[in-house]
Write an enzyme that holds these catalytic residues in place. Structure first.
Site, short mmCIF file in Angstrom:
data_model
loop_
_atom_site.label_atom_id
_atom_site.label_comp_id
_atom_site.label_asym_id
_atom_site.label_seq_id
_atom_site.Cartn_x
_atom_site.Cartn_y
_atom_site.Cartn_z
N LYS A 1 0.83 -1.20 0.00
CA LYS A 1 0.00 0.00 0.00
C LYS A 1 0.87 1.25 0.00
O LYS A 1 1.89 1.32 0.66
CB LYS A 1 -0.92 0.00 1.23
CG LYS A 1 -2.01 -1.04 1.10
CD LYS A 1 -2.94 -0.99 2.29
CE LYS A 1 -4.02 -2.04 2.18
NZ LYS A 1 -4.98 -1.79 1.11
N GLU B 1 -13.05 -4.49 9.47
CA GLU B 1 -13.81 -4.86 8.27
C GLU B 1 -15.29 -4.86 8.60
O GLU B 1 -15.67 -5.11 9.74
CB GLU B 1 -13.41 -6.26 7.81
CG GLU B 1 -11.95 -6.40 7.42
CD GLU B 1 -11.62 -7.84 7.04
OE1 GLU B 1 -11.53 -8.13 5.85
OE2 GLU B 1 -11.47 -8.66 7.96
N HIS C 1 -0.35 -9.27 8.68
CA HIS C 1 -0.54 -7.86 8.32
C HIS C 1 -0.24 -6.89 9.47
O HIS C 1 0.51 -5.93 9.31
CB HIS C 1 -1.98 -7.61 7.85
CG HIS C 1 -2.42 -8.52 6.74
ND1 HIS C 1 -1.62 -8.80 5.66
CD2 HIS C 1 -3.56 -9.22 6.55
CE1 HIS C 1 -2.27 -9.62 4.85
NE2 HIS C 1 -3.44 -9.89 5.36
N LYS D 1 -14.02 -8.55 12.16
CA LYS D 1 -15.00 -8.59 11.07
C LYS D 1 -16.34 -8.10 11.60
O LYS D 1 -16.59 -8.12 12.80
CB LYS D 1 -15.15 -10.02 10.56
CG LYS D 1 -13.87 -10.52 9.92
CD LYS D 1 -14.09 -11.79 9.15
CE LYS D 1 -12.83 -12.17 8.40
NZ LYS D 1 -12.51 -11.25 7.31
#
Ligand code: NAD
Length: 486
Positions: free
Chosen positions: A182, A216, A240, A333
């Protein structure tokens, strides 16, 4: 400012699993965007290799459809798409048998970069590596790209590394973590090491704490059975979030060079203290109740699952730079917004000459990874107007979309950038085998502790910020999480 595109050398890129989900959603649309950007040499070729029987025309039709679905505005450029599709070829191969391999060997050209993207289940990595050698397809300069999950614990990661090492040297292996591709993540290094402003403050004396959030809104729908064997710790934190933590915490490398950068990241992982059970909160989204529609256990089709869809933890780094400055990590999530952010929260000034101002805030450097990649530094200023010396907080905003492109569309997606780095032979943004192993060595005891203690995740409402207990993790230390918002 339009970004400069430097063409790469000519290549044959073989995408094993070229008909699969990852190839269709990310790899092939990403390659098309690099083609549109003019980065791909005229004669570069992409060869899909998977189990399905099809010819070049069939593969081109599949890729055209994938680009239509996942390629964004770029997919509307019909002439360019036709020219891109001309570079695509297909060979049906079986990773576990010898069918198709001689045809693949035949299709490869000499004197161009050879890269092999293993976009297949990790159980097939060994078979692919072995057959690439047996059929004389891999050269000493060839590169292989492998996807997460890279193991599910230290033992399996070591076994996977050993399997690949039988056929490829470390400098040929590119372990992708797309977070490292990114724009903002790389900018983090530029901001730290190309400016004098931040580095003197980048330590426990001036930084109160660091927050890393990857939130998320989606659940595990569709991939519940895979996720249920993994959970947030294995799926997100070990790779990550750990990589992001390393980039923030590492010492300046002596040069921006793959091994110099990765050596510094590795030292950070070695300096992580074991995490105490009271410093971790696991959660699972519950819907109206366990097993009901909208709950994790329903999505994962396992009513008794104890797998976490959320985890928050406090991590301490035992070295001179960071001793005393905790790093709080959380990911989950079905949370209230899709937002990834690193926040460096600085300490308050030692003494306020303005008295006890209401609304007084610390300086925060916020690095947004998604959506709207960019950085913001919040600073206190005087509230404008004649109302006396009242303070207010304003953001110094640097949105990359505004600064670098007319509408942000020329910021390449992480996959595009990383694939081009593979062709260029630059491993800086890829994980080295020892880094992956060290990260598992730190993660394994945490997971083993849950299993031995029989820990159950706490429930949280879909659309919330996670379990209540996660708030306490910071409240207890007199701090608070930043709001999760897009
Ligand atoms: P998928 O099941 O959609 O595709 C698998 C591909 O492998 C297909 O093209 C299939 O033909 C091929 N294949 C299977 N068995 C084969 C064999 N014996 N010989 C040759 N080809 C064979 O999987 P996916 O979602 O595309 O994932 C691929 C890899 O990427 C996995 O390791 C996955 O964990 C990883 N990954 C996927 C995603 C994602 O978003 N899909 C994200 C991160 C990592």
């Amino acid at each position: 400012m339009v970004s400069r595109v430097i063409p790469v050398d000519s290549f044959d890129l073989v995408v094993f699993g070229g008909t699969g989900d990852l190839a269709r959603r990310k790899i092939l649309p990403g390659l098309f965007r690099r083609f549109l950007a003019g980065q791909m040499p005229e004669d570069a070729r992409i060869i899909g290799a998977a189990r399905a029987e099809m010819d070049d025309a069939g593969f081109r039709a599949l890729v055209a459809e994938a680009i239509g679905e996942f390629g964004g505005p770029a997919s509307r450029k019909a002439d360019e798409l036709a020219r891109f599709l001309d570079r695509l070829h297909y060979v049906a191969i079986d990773a576990k048998g010898d069918g198709g391999w001689p045809a693949l060997a035949q299709a490869m050209r000499p004197d161009v970069v050879r890269a092999f993207y293993f976009s297949v289940a990790p159980a097939l990595f060994g078979d692919l590596a072995e057959r690439l050698h047996r059929h004389g397809i891999a050269t000493p300069e060839s590169r292989i790209v492998v996807e997460k999950p890279f193991g599910r614990d230290l033992a399996s990661a070591c076994a996977l590394n050993a399997t690949l090492a039988e056929h490829f040297t470390e400098h040929q292996i590119y372990r992708i973590d797309h977070y490292l591709g990114k724009e903002t993540v790389q900018n983090l290094m530029a901001v730290r090491f190309a400016n004098i402003l931040f580095e003197p403050l980048w330590n426990a004396r001036h930084v109160d704490h660091v927050q890393i959030t990857v939130a998320e809104t989606v659940g595990v729908d569709g991939r519940g059975s895979y996720y249920d064997k993994s959970g947030a710790m294995r799926d997100m934190v070990q790779n990550h979030l750990m990589q992001l933590l390393c980039l923030i915490a590492m010492e300046p490398p002596y040069r921006f060079d793959p091994d110099a950068v990765r050596d510094e990241k590795l030292k950070v992982i070695h300096a992580l203290e074991p995490v105490r059970p009271e410093d971790i909160v696991r959660g699972q989204y519950r819907g109206a109740g366990k097993g009901t529609k909208g709950s994790y256990t329903d999505d994962a089709e396992n009513r008794d699952s104890r797998t976490e869809s959320y985890v928050a933890l406090k991590v301490n780094i035992a070295n001179w730079r960071w001793k005393g400055t905790p790093f709080y990590l959380r990911t989950g999530k079905k949370l209230r917004a899709r937002a990834s952010e690193i926040a460096i929260v600085f300490k308050e000034v030692p003494h306020s000459i303005f008295g006890e101002e209401e609304g007084w805030r610390e300086n925060v450097l916020s690095i947004r990874l998604q959506p709207n990649e960019g950085m913001t530094l919040s600073v206190m200023i005087k509230e404008p107007g004649p109302g006396g010396m009242r303070l207010t907080e304003v953001p110094l905003d640097m949105s990359f979309a505004d600064a670098l492109g007319e509408d942000g569309t020329d910021i390449p997606d992480a996959y595009e950038r990383l694939i081009m780095d593979v062709i260029r032979g630059n491993q800086t943004l890829f994980m080295r085998g020892d880094e992956v192993e060290a990260a598992w060595a730190w993660t394994d005891p945490i997971i083993a502790g849950w299993e031995t203690r029989g820990d159950k995740p706490r429930g949280y409402d879909p659309g919330s910020s996670g379990p209540e207990d996660a708030l306490m993790l910071l409240h207890r230390d007199g701090r608070r999480w930043r709001e999760i918002r897009e």
